[in-house]
Write a protein that holds these residues in place. Structure first.
Motif, PDB file in Angstrom:
ATOM      1  N   LYS A  72      -2.468  -6.807  -3.347  1.00 59.13           N
ATOM      2  CA  LYS A  72      -1.179  -7.295  -2.859  1.00 59.13           C
ATOM      3  C   LYS A  72      -0.041  -6.347  -3.227  1.00 59.13           C
ATOM      4  O   LYS A  72      -0.041  -5.733  -4.289  1.00 59.13           O
ATOM      5  CB  LYS A  72      -0.894  -8.696  -3.399  1.00 59.13           C
ATOM      6  N   GLY A  73       0.913  -6.240  -2.327  1.00 58.60           N
ATOM      7  CA  GLY A  73       2.059  -5.374  -2.561  1.00 58.60           C
ATOM      8  C   GLY A  73       2.574  -4.764  -1.272  1.00 58.60           C
ATOM      9  O   GLY A  73       2.280  -5.244  -0.167  1.00 58.60           O
ATOM     10  N   LEU A  74       3.354  -3.697  -1.402  1.00 62.05           N
ATOM     11  CA  LEU A  74       3.946  -3.038  -0.236  1.00 62.05           C
ATOM     12  C   LEU A  74       2.968  -2.054   0.391  1.00 62.05           C
ATOM     13  O   LEU A  74       2.379  -1.220  -0.301  1.00 62.05           O
ATOM     14  CB  LEU A  74       5.225  -2.301  -0.642  1.00 62.05           C
ATOM     15  N   TYR A  75       2.813  -2.166   1.697  1.00 65.83           N
ATOM     16  CA  TYR A  75       1.988  -1.252   2.483  1.00 65.83           C
ATOM     17  C   TYR A  75       2.896  -0.524   3.475  1.00 65.83           C
ATOM     18  O   TYR A  75       4.007  -0.983   3.781  1.00 65.83           O
ATOM     19  CB  TYR A  75       0.906  -2.013   3.242  1.00 65.83           C
ATOM     20  N   THR A  76       2.412   0.598   3.975  1.00 63.50           N
ATOM     21  CA  THR A  76       3.166   1.361   4.968  1.00 63.50           C
ATOM     22  C   THR A  76       2.341   1.501   6.236  1.00 63.50           C
ATOM     23  O   THR A  76       1.154   1.834   6.166  1.00 63.50           O
ATOM     24  CB  THR A  76       3.495   2.777   4.444  1.00 63.50           C
ATOM     25  N   PHE A  77       2.937   1.220   7.384  1.00 63.00           N
ATOM     26  CA  PHE A  77       2.277   1.568   8.642  1.00 63.00           C
ATOM     27  C   PHE A  77       3.128   2.630   9.338  1.00 63.00           C
ATOM     28  O   PHE A  77       4.347   2.554   9.376  1.00 63.00           O
ATOM     29  CB  PHE A  77       2.025   0.343   9.534  1.00 63.00           C
ATOM     30  N   ARG A  78       2.453   3.642   9.857  1.00 63.18           N
ATOM     31  CA  ARG A  78       3.106   4.774  10.525  1.00 63.18           C
ATOM     32  C   ARG A  78       2.642   4.869  11.961  1.00 63.18           C
ATOM     33  O   ARG A  78       1.479   4.631  12.273  1.00 63.18           O
ATOM     34  CB  ARG A  78       2.776   6.091   9.806  1.00 63.18           C
ATOM     35  N   HIS A  79       3.579   5.276  12.816  1.00 59.87           N
ATOM     36  CA  HIS A  79       3.237   5.502  14.214  1.00 59.87           C
ATOM     37  C   HIS A  79       4.203   6.520  14.811  1.00 59.87           C
ATOM     38  O   HIS A  79       5.423   6.325  14.770  1.00 59.87           O
ATOM     39  CB  HIS A  79       3.300   4.206  15.027  1.00 59.87           C
ATOM     40  N   GLY A  80       3.652   7.609  15.336  1.00 61.99           N
ATOM     41  CA  GLY A  80       4.441   8.602  16.058  1.00 61.99           C
ATOM     42  C   GLY A  80       5.615   9.167  15.298  1.00 61.99           C
ATOM     43  O   GLY A  80       6.671   9.411  15.869  1.00 61.99           O
ATOM     44  N   GLY A  81       5.467   9.371  13.993  1.00 59.80           N
ATOM     45  CA  GLY A  81       6.547   9.959  13.205  1.00 59.80           C
ATOM     46  C   GLY A  81       7.462   8.946  12.554  1.00 59.80           C
ATOM     47  O   GLY A  81       8.253   9.295  11.685  1.00 59.80           O
ATOM     48  N   GLU A  82       7.391   7.685  12.949  1.00 65.92           N
ATOM     49  CA  GLU A  82       8.191   6.632  12.338  1.00 65.92           C
ATOM     50  C   GLU A  82       7.305   5.822  11.390  1.00 65.92           C
ATOM     51  O   GLU A  82       6.079   5.817  11.509  1.00 65.92           O
ATOM     52  CB  GLU A  82       8.764   5.702  13.415  1.00 65.92           C
ATOM     53  N   TYR A  83       7.925   5.120  10.462  1.00 63.36           N
ATOM     54  CA  TYR A  83       7.145   4.277   9.564  1.00 63.36           C
ATOM     55  C   TYR A  83       7.997   3.104   9.099  1.00 63.36           C
ATOM     56  O   TYR A  83       9.213   3.110   9.186  1.00 63.36           O
ATOM     57  CB  TYR A  83       6.651   5.078   8.351  1.00 63.36           C
ATOM     58  N   GLN A  84       7.310   2.087   8.579  1.00 63.12           N
ATOM     59  CA  GLN A  84       8.008   0.946   8.003  1.00 63.12           C
ATOM     60  C   GLN A  84       7.124   0.307   6.940  1.00 63.12           C
ATOM     61  O   GLN A  84       5.896   0.397   6.999  1.00 63.12           O
ATOM     62  CB  GLN A  84       8.364  -0.075   9.091  1.00 63.12           C
ATOM     63  N   LEU A  85       7.771  -0.327   5.951  1.00 63.76           N
ATOM     64  CA  LEU A  85       7.060  -1.000   4.871  1.00 63.76           C
ATOM     65  C   LEU A  85       6.845  -2.471   5.210  1.00 63.76           C
ATOM     66  O   LEU A  85       7.690  -3.096   5.863  1.00 63.76           O
ATOM     67  CB  LEU A  85       7.870  -0.907   3.573  1.00 63.76           C
ATOM     68  N   ILE A  86       5.710  -3.007   4.750  1.00 66.60           N
ATOM     69  CA  ILE A  86       5.438  -4.434   4.898  1.00 66.60           C
ATOM     70  C   ILE A  86       4.881  -4.952   3.568  1.00 66.60           C
ATOM     71  O   ILE A  86       4.223  -4.222   2.835  1.00 66.60           O
ATOM     72  CB  ILE A  86       4.425  -4.717   6.029  1.00 66.60           C
ATOM     73  N   LEU A  87       5.170  -6.204   3.282  1.00 68.38           N
ATOM     74  CA  LEU A  87       4.630  -6.853   2.084  1.00 68.38           C
ATOM     75  C   LEU A  87       3.458  -7.731   2.496  1.00 68.38           C
ATOM     76  O   LEU A  87       3.600  -8.633   3.318  1.00 68.38           O
ATOM     77  CB  LEU A  87       5.708  -7.708   1.407  1.00 68.38           C
ATOM     78  N   LEU A  88       2.288  -7.425   1.940  1.00 66.97           N
ATOM     79  CA  LEU A  88       1.092  -8.199   2.236  1.00 66.97           C
ATOM     80  C   LEU A  88       0.573  -8.859   0.969  1.00 66.97           C
ATOM     81  O   LEU A  88       0.434  -8.216  -0.072  1.00 66.97           O
ATOM     82  CB  LEU A  88      -0.006  -7.304   2.829  1.00 66.97           C
ATOM     83  N   GLU A  89       0.298 -10.157   1.091  1.00 65.27           N
ATOM     84  CA  GLU A  89      -0.260 -10.939  -0.006  1.00 65.27           C
ATOM     85  C   GLU A  89      -1.494 -11.668   0.494  1.00 65.27           C
ATOM     86  O   GLU A  89      -1.702 -11.793   1.704  1.00 65.27           O
ATOM     87  CB  GLU A  89       0.799 -11.917  -0.524  1.00 65.27           C
ATOM     88  N   PRO A  90      -2.359 -12.153  -0.419  1.00 66.77           N
ATOM     89  CA  PRO A  90      -3.610 -12.807  -0.004  1.00 66.77           C
ATOM     90  C   PRO A  90      -3.390 -13.907   1.035  1.00 66.77           C
ATOM     91  O   PRO A  90      -2.460 -14.694   0.935  1.00 66.77           O
ATOM     92  CB  PRO A  90      -4.140 -13.379  -1.314  1.00 66.77           C
ATOM     93  N   GLU A  91      -4.261 -13.872   2.049  1.00 69.00           N
ATOM     94  CA  GLU A  91      -4.300 -14.851   3.141  1.00 69.00           C
ATOM     95  C   GLU A  91      -3.150 -14.707   4.141  1.00 69.00           C
ATOM     96  O   GLU A  91      -2.965 -15.572   5.005  1.00 69.00           O
ATOM     97  CB  GLU A  91      -4.346 -16.284   2.597  1.00 69.00           C
ATOM     98  N   ASP A  92      -2.384 -13.619   4.058  1.00 65.47           N
ATOM     99  CA  ASP A  92      -1.386 -13.346   5.094  1.00 65.47           C
ATOM    100  C   ASP A  92      -2.094 -13.009   6.406  1.00 65.47           C
ATOM    101  O   ASP A  92      -3.172 -12.386   6.405  1.00 65.47           O
ATOM    102  CB  ASP A  92      -0.488 -12.165   4.699  1.00 65.47           C
TER     103      ASP A  92
END
Length: 473
Positions: A72-92
């Motif tokens: 659990k914690g902050l993850y990053t997804f990237r696409h085409g040079g851009e990115y954003q952070l998301i917070l994922l926790e169990p059962e999300d």
């Protein structure tokens, strides 16, 4: 879209119910979504700068991905040079939808975990707008600036309180949310003396209210939880620079602050060594400030002195190796020397020597999809300068080292023609030889392939004066 998400919810629910009694079900999460106007056919998911997986989009530019053994914690997804952070926790089971033409502003989350992530994306967009406001109020005196900065922080704290009352978020969310607010506020305080008009920074610091930096008493310079937090790391950079001003002032009493001063930079490295114990954070700061100095310095003796200090403090063998190569390249790129002959590719897939493309006064600039904003802004700037200075040859080179089609697609999808656009055959070698850091680095070369300026910036206020000088050589 609504129907698609409904199907996803049903699928996720069935999968979750099936394993509801299994212990492993408590430690998984799902991430899915749709990307409109995609630049590539995949997203890259990572955590703490470690890539977890490359997830392909289907024929309708959608995906669904299951994360087992979730950390659990902050993850990053990237696409085409851009990115954003998301917070994922169990059962999300988080779903998002975005349009690459307006990446951050179009990003909307739904599903389990959507409230906290919509809170964070809205906060991110507000912070981007806030940066201009901070620069503006930095021109006020210290007391008035503090009142406005405090008011800004209080309004954010109130919004967070309302969110907590309505949603009852986890302790992890609260820890990150409070860190976002606190370190954004602390950063504005540390930025203040550097942005405020006036050259005597030491005198400015002495004029500030006594409680201006009271929060420093609570700062943990070795917070392992925040070691990968962007706001925390950016704060550390300005805070350590700010603290170094006092030490520097004892050497050069009342001297005008010069961030290019060798003395100031040596003081800063020494301070980092004394305050930071976390080896990863320490090495990152040492590397950042050392390479930043070397990239702009043309004094070989000063470069040697700073490099010597860096090598004696850093424990990163990889960082030391890179710094030695970079320093050697910087020292070898002297004005008046011939431009190194690097291999490049055109978008017709033909191979060339860079020197062969320099037949007139030339501007060399570089870009990468990893720095998407710079990619766009530099191309807009080149388009403008080409009209004003038709006698100058503008060459833009991609640094990614990936396939030609991906780079070509990125140029076309953003409305840039590929005339005088190239890719390095070996980006790592080219980066070392040309000492390309930061990405905004621009090189000016005359028609005889001689370097006129090995390190300038097309966004600097005197860049057009440099272009006129290049034309008149």
């Amino acid at each position: 879209m609504k129907f698609y998400f409904t199907i996803l919810f049903i699928s996720i629910s069935l999968l979750s119910c099936k394993k509801n009694n299994e212990k492993s079900a408590l430690n998984i999460a799902y991430l899915g979504g749709e990307i409109i106007n995609p630049n590539t056919n995949y997203i890259v998911l990572s955590k703490d700068e470690t890539i977890i997986d490359t997830v392909k989009l289907d024929g309708r530019n959608r995906f669904l991905y299951k994360i087992d053994n979730l950390n659990k914690g902050l993850y990053t997804f990237r696409h085409g040079g851009e990115y954003q952070l998301i917070l994922l926790e169990p059962e999300d089971s988080l779903l998002f939808r975005l349009n690459t033409l307006d990446f951050d502003e179009s990003l909307v989350y739904s599903g389990r975990g959507d409230d906290k992530n919509n809170y964070f994306i809205n906060e991110y967009i507000e912070n981007e707008k806030e940066e201009k406001y901070i620069i503006k109020i930095c021109q006020l005196n210290g007391e008035d600036f503090q009142k406005k900065a405090d008011s800004l922080r209080d309004s954010k704290a109130e919004r967070l309180d309302h969110f907590v009352e309505k949603n009852d978020p986890s302790d992890l969310f609260l820890k990150i949310a409070h860190a976002n607010i606190d370190y954004k506020y602390y950063l504005s305080k540390e930025v203040y003396p550097f942005v405020h008009v006036g050259e005597n920074k030491a005198a400015l610091l002495k004029s500030l209210p006594k409680n201006f930096y009271n929060y420093r008493k609570e700062i943990n310079y070795n917070d392992s939880f925040l070691s990968n937090h962007h706001g925390y790391n950016k704060f550390l950079r300005y805070n350590l620079s700010n603290l170094s001003l006092k030490t520097h002032d004892t050497h050069e009493k009342n001297a005008c602050f010069d961030k290019k001063s060798l003395c100031f930079n040596l003081d800063r490295l020494k301070l980092i060594d004394s305050l930071i114990l976390n080896p990863e954070v320490k090495d990152d700061l040492l590397y950042h400030f050392t390479i930043g100095y070397l990239a702009k310095s043309k004094n070989i003796e000063h470069n040697k002195e700073l490099l010597k200090n860096y090598l004696s403090i850093s424990k990163s063998e990889k960082g030391k190796e890179r710094m030695l190569r970079f320093t050697s390249s910087v020292n070898n790129l002297k004005n008046g020397d011939k431009l190194p002959n690097i291999k490049i590719f055109g978008y017709n897939e033909s191979e060339y020597r860079l020197n062969a493309k320099v037949y007139a006064p030339t501007v060399l600039c570089f870009w990468s999809s990893k720095y998407f904003d710079h990619f766009k802004e530099s191309h807009y700037k080149i388009r403008e300068l080409k009209v004003k200075y038709p006698e100058i040859n503008f060459i833009s080179i991609n640094m990614d080292g990936e396939n030609i089609e991906k780079s070509k697609k990125l140029l076309k999808s953003n409305g840039f023609y590929n005339q005088n656009e190239y890719l390095f055959k070996s980006p790592e070698i080219a980066s070392n030889v040309l000492a390309i850091y930061p990405m905004t680095k621009t090189i000016l070369v005359d028609k005889n392939n001689k370097i006129v300026n090995s390190n300038t910036n097309m966004f600097s206020v005197n860049f057009e004066e440099q272009l006129l000088g290049l034309i008149n050589r």
